[in-house]
Scaffold this active site. Structure first.
Site, PDB file in Angstrom:
ATOM      1  N   ASP A 153      -6.475  -6.294   1.863  1.00 27.98           N
ATOM      2  CA  ASP A 153      -6.542  -6.956   3.165  1.00 27.98           C
ATOM      3  C   ASP A 153      -5.186  -6.901   3.867  1.00 27.98           C
ATOM      4  OD1 ASP A 153      -7.613  -8.319   5.291  1.00 27.98           O
ATOM      5  OD2 ASP A 153      -7.465 -10.309   4.369  1.00 27.98           O
TER       6      ASP A 153
ATOM      7  N   ASP B 205       2.587  -9.028   4.491  1.00 27.10           N
ATOM      8  CA  ASP B 205       2.654  -9.657   5.813  1.00 27.10           C
ATOM      9  C   ASP B 205       3.761 -10.699   5.852  1.00 27.10           C
ATOM     10  OD1 ASP B 205       0.526  -8.121   6.630  1.00 27.10           O
ATOM     11  OD2 ASP B 205      -0.953  -9.724   6.503  1.00 27.10           O
TER      12      ASP B 205
ATOM     13  N   ASP C 208      -1.296  -6.571  -2.202  1.00 31.42           N
ATOM     14  CA  ASP C 208      -0.357  -7.689  -2.180  1.00 31.42           C
ATOM     15  C   ASP C 208      -0.489  -8.527  -3.443  1.00 31.42           C
ATOM     16  OD1 ASP C 208       0.560  -6.998   0.357  1.00 31.42           O
ATOM     17  OD2 ASP C 208      -0.938  -8.228   1.362  1.00 31.42           O
TER      18      ASP C 208
ATOM     19  N   ASP D 180      -6.076  -4.234  -5.804  1.00 32.28           N
ATOM     20  CA  ASP D 180      -5.621  -4.941  -4.619  1.00 32.28           C
ATOM     21  C   ASP D 180      -4.166  -4.508  -4.412  1.00 32.28           C
ATOM     22  OD1 ASP D 180      -5.367  -6.920  -2.558  1.00 32.28           O
ATOM     23  OD2 ASP D 180      -4.491  -8.278  -4.027  1.00 32.28           O
TER      24      ASP D 180
END
Length: 277
Positions: free
Chosen positions: A95, A20, A11, A9
């Site tokens: 994501d 973000d 973040d 992953d």
């Protein structure tokens, strides 16, 4: 190649923040972001924020400069370089979005260590505005997973990576993540694979609540030094110990497992109490 595919992953797994949130805070737009968040999906909020920031004179260079300040721990940089040097195939399933990830990795000189980045698409349009789109267009159809956000289910992505890698020969997979969306792909791993959830984060909590859904060996991590030590140990197990059983677990969560008896193989695993069967 070592026959090992490491899937990260991004973040809070490779960088020490949510990219973000970090960017929005850096650009002083946190209040507006918080105002929009209850009204639409996260991915749509980010695209909307990029439109509003562009209208306020924020340029793509301003966005890149904000992203370059995102913290990445030296231990994380070390494990990327070490795992790559050992012949591991490194991938990202995130994501976030491609512009954010590539900007940060390029800033740290790490982009070439990864063979593949799977994330939400993004691009700079004809007027210089950054557009952020969903990996899965939920306006057309649902991906059908109740755990993952509507714009991206990582489970099918990891299944595709595994199928493609295994077509070239036997492989073992190690998956690292922290968020709720990292649970679904963790369920796709096999008994001979490993998963490294970040302790006290949503994916770890889901694993504690649903242990029977995880077949892979579970090795939790807390600090960035933990992440480096544990990942390199697992890679070493696979390379040098001819694939010790993936049921080797060190955890203070009651995962169902069969602990192996070799004390030598246990001495470098996670330094938390092991729960007996």
């Amino acid at each position: 190649m070592a026959g090992i595919v490491v899937i990260f992953d991004f973040d809070k797994t490779l960088i020490d923040c949510d990219s973000d949130n970090w960017l929005i805070d850096q650009l002083g737009a946190t209040d507006r972001f918080d105002e929009l968040l209850p009204t639409m999906p996260w991915n749509t909020v980010m695209d909307t924020m990029m439109k509003e920031l562009h209208s306020q004179g924020i340029t793509i260079d301003d966005i890149a400069d904000g992203l370059k300040t995102a913290p990445m721990h030296p231990s994380t940089i070390a494990i990327i370089k070490a795992a790559y040097a050992l012949g591991c195939d490194l991938r990202i399933v995130s994501d976030a979005n491609i512009f954010f990830i590539e900007t940060i990795l390029k800033h740290h000189g790490l982009i070439d260590y990864f063979s593949e980045i799977n994330t939400n698409p993004s691009f700079v349009d004809e007027v210089g505005r950054l557009r952020i789109l969903p990996y899965h267009d939920f306006n057309i159809s649902s991906h059908g997973c109740d755990i993952c956000p509507p714009n991206m289910c990582k489970g099918p992505v990891v299944e595709r990576i595994m199928a493609s890698a295994l077509a070239d020969g036997n492989k073992q997979f190690i998956y690292l993540g922290d968020g709720k969306g990292d649970f679904c792909p963790s369920t796709k791993l096999r008994e001979e694979d490993f998963v490294m959830p970040r302790k006290d984060y949503p994916v770890w909590e889901l694993m504690c609540s649903n242990p029977v859904l995880i077949k892979a060996g579970i090795h939790e991590w807390s600090s960035w030094e933990d992440e480096e030590r544990i990942l390199l140990h697992l890679i070493g197990e696979i390379i040098f110990a001819d694939g010790l059983p993936s049921s080797l677990i060190a955890s203070d969560c009651k995962f169902q497992t069969n602990l192996i008896s070799s004390e030598e193989s246990l001495q470098h695993t996670i330094s938390v109490p092991r729960i007996p069967c």
